[in-house]
Design a protein around this motif. Structure first.
Motif, short mmCIF file in Angstrom:
data_model
loop_
_atom_site.label_atom_id
_atom_site.label_comp_id
_atom_site.label_asym_id
_atom_site.label_seq_id
_atom_site.Cartn_x
_atom_site.Cartn_y
_atom_site.Cartn_z
N GLN A 1 32.97 36.50 44.48
CA GLN A 1 32.78 37.89 44.09
C GLN A 1 33.22 38.85 45.20
O GLN A 1 33.78 39.91 44.93
CB GLN A 1 31.30 38.13 43.74
CG GLN A 1 30.89 37.42 42.47
CD GLN A 1 29.40 37.43 42.23
OE1 GLN A 1 28.81 36.38 42.01
NE2 GLN A 1 28.77 38.59 42.25
N ALA B 1 36.94 38.99 45.10
CA ALA B 1 37.40 39.74 43.94
C ALA B 1 37.24 41.24 44.14
O ALA B 1 38.13 42.03 43.78
CB ALA B 1 36.65 39.28 42.69
N TRP C 1 31.45 44.04 40.65
CA TRP C 1 31.51 42.63 41.02
C TRP C 1 30.15 42.07 41.45
O TRP C 1 30.08 41.06 42.15
CB TRP C 1 32.57 42.41 42.09
CG TRP C 1 33.95 42.57 41.53
CD1 TRP C 1 34.81 43.62 41.70
CD2 TRP C 1 34.60 41.64 40.66
NE1 TRP C 1 35.96 43.41 40.99
CE2 TRP C 1 35.86 42.20 40.34
CE3 TRP C 1 34.25 40.40 40.12
CZ2 TRP C 1 36.77 41.55 39.50
CZ3 TRP C 1 35.15 39.76 39.28
CH2 TRP C 1 36.40 40.34 38.98
N VAL D 1 28.56 37.05 39.12
CA VAL D 1 29.68 37.43 38.25
C VAL D 1 30.79 36.42 38.48
O VAL D 1 31.19 36.19 39.62
CB VAL D 1 30.18 38.85 38.58
CG1 VAL D 1 31.41 39.18 37.73
CG2 VAL D 1 29.09 39.88 38.34
N ASN D 2 31.29 35.82 37.42
CA ASN D 2 32.35 34.84 37.53
C ASN D 2 33.70 35.54 37.48
O ASN D 2 34.07 36.12 36.45
CB ASN D 2 32.26 33.81 36.38
CG ASN D 2 33.26 32.68 36.53
OD1 ASN D 2 34.10 32.70 37.43
ND2 ASN D 2 33.16 31.70 35.65
N PRO D 3 34.46 35.53 38.59
CA PRO D 3 35.75 36.22 38.58
C PRO D 3 36.74 35.66 37.57
O PRO D 3 37.74 36.31 37.23
CB PRO D 3 36.27 36.00 40.02
CG PRO D 3 35.05 35.71 40.83
CD PRO D 3 34.15 34.96 39.91
N GLY D 4 36.50 34.44 37.06
CA GLY D 4 37.37 33.88 36.05
C GLY D 4 38.60 33.21 36.62
O GLY D 4 38.79 33.07 37.80
#
Length: 412
Positions: A315, A318, A387, A409-412
């Motif tokens: 996170q 990101a 984020w 939060v998963n940045p993907g």
């Protein structure tokens, strides 16, 4: 992951009760009765000041059976034993069966569920208890505070009065414990050292506290220090953290004692069980195994090399990458970065902060001192919030340099 989120809407709010340090009302489901040794003689003074039970229940969804009128039986709070998981019946029998010179070393005890939550970078201790049993260990002024125990049973939270100016309570009287709004039913005038807030068993289960992972002990006429050593020899000095509460009352921590923080809520996934000892000078020594498994040094955009909790790194990267692509990198000054992971107590206290877990970082320090509005660019703040970070500039006593993990939060 973390706690179940619920809106505040629909929660009833109760008014103030005259002459008591109360904020509102509530109640919850029925906890299992804690076992204890034969009880000491009632305190005449305590019995004479016992108030009649109150009947209002502010949160029926979380209500347990009310404790009834106090019968005056009280004990001291000598030792607090905490485990990562539920204390087994076998270990409980061993712990409560220790003897000193042929006599019982444990005069009375109660089980509780125990852990920590974070708020505005500080870590607070919370216990889920049986109100009728736990009150006996809290001292005369608190044990006889009938409204407090009725309201804890009613699903509200009781918070130590010393924290009244420290914890942010919303306009409706709710305290957010890792995302769960719980109505404050009482500001407790006293209580057990090492416990900042108390809820009942239903709330403990919802918050994710390990069930019955702690035992509060009164040693009667036996020395708490002697009993502690006996327990450590019987069940293992590193299996449980055992704090002598008379020492905690004096200094806020039991120096040299093995401690463990057991988080609830979102940061539980990033911290796990945090074991440490206090080594003086405001410093702590985390378990090397925890450091090895959680703390990493990596390259991130803008700041370069940072040492933080590995669960926060995606996170953080990101957020900084978005700041960079938004052509705002010049708003963050790498030379004014004050770090992420440093294992120590908050200055002037014995409270851990999120920096101890590597879950916070301080940026642009010179222009963003505590108690000021600060100079942090608000677009930078918005990106960090996107984020999963909370910003210290939003706090009642501002800390605009400070960002800390608030949700995964998963940045993907």
């Amino acid at each position: 992951m973390g706690l179940v989120r619920r809106a505040l809407g629909g929660r009833p709010t109760a008014g103030l009760v005259a002459g008591a340090a109360l904020v509102a009302l509530t109640a919850c489901g029925s906890p299992e009765k804690s076992e204890r040794k034969p009880e000491a003689a009632p305190s005449a003074a305590a019995a004479s000041t016992t108030a009649a039970p109150t009947s209002a229940v502010a949160d029926p969804e979380h209500a347990v059976d009310p404790p009834g009128a106090f019968d005056g039986k009280q004990y001291g709070d000598d030792l607090l034993l905490v485990s990562e998981d539920t204390v087994s019946d076998e270990d409980l029998a061993t712990i409560t069966g220790v003897t000193v010179r042929g006599k019982p070393g444990v005069a009375a005890y109660t089980r509780l569920s125990y852990g920590q939550f974070t708020m505005e970078s500080k870590v607070f201790n919370i216990a889920a208890v049986d109100p009728g049993e736990y009150r006996r260990f809290t001292g005369p002024g608190t044990a006889t505070f009938q409204q407090q125990w009725d309201r804890v049973a009613g699903g509200e939270i009781a918070v130590a009065q010393r924290l009244q100016k420290e914890l942010p309570i919303d306009g409706k009287g709710y305290l957010s414990v890792e995302g769960e709004p719980i109505h404050v039913g009482a500001w407790s005038p006293g209580g057990v050292d090492g416990v900042d807030a108390v809820v009942n068993a239903k709330w403990g289960e919802e918050l994710g506290l390990p069930r019955d992972n702690a035992v509060l002990i009164n040693t009667g006429i036996a020395s708490p220090q002697v009993v502690r050593k006996k327990i450590e020899r019987a069940v293992g000095a590193t299996t449980y953290s055992i704090s002598a509460l008379d020492i905690v009352a004096q200094s806020g921590i039991d120096p040299g004692a093995y401690q463990q923080a057991i988080p609830v809520g979102a940061f539980r996934d990033a911290v796990g069980i945090f074991r440490y000892t206090s080594i003086g000078g405001g410093r702590i020594a985390p378990d090397p195994a925890w450091v090895k498994s959680h703390i990493v040094t990596e390259q991130v955009p803008i700041l370069g090399s940072v040492t933080c909790n590995k669960y926060m790194m995606p996170q953080l990267k990101a957020a900084l990458a978005e700041i960079q692509t938004s052509k705002l990198a010049d708003k963050i000054h790498p030379g004014e970065y004050a770090g992420c992971y440093y294992p120590r107590f908050i200055a002037g206290s014995t409270q851990l902060s999120n920096h101890s877990f590597g879950l916070a970082l301080d940026l642009n320090v010179p222009g963003n001192q505590r108690g000021t509005v600060g100079q942090m660019d608000r677009v930078i703040v918005a990106i960090f919030k996107k984020w999963g970070f909370a910003w210290g500039g939003d706090w009642a006593y501002t800390d605009p340099m400070h960002f800390e993990l608030a949700r995964i939060v998963n940045p993907g």
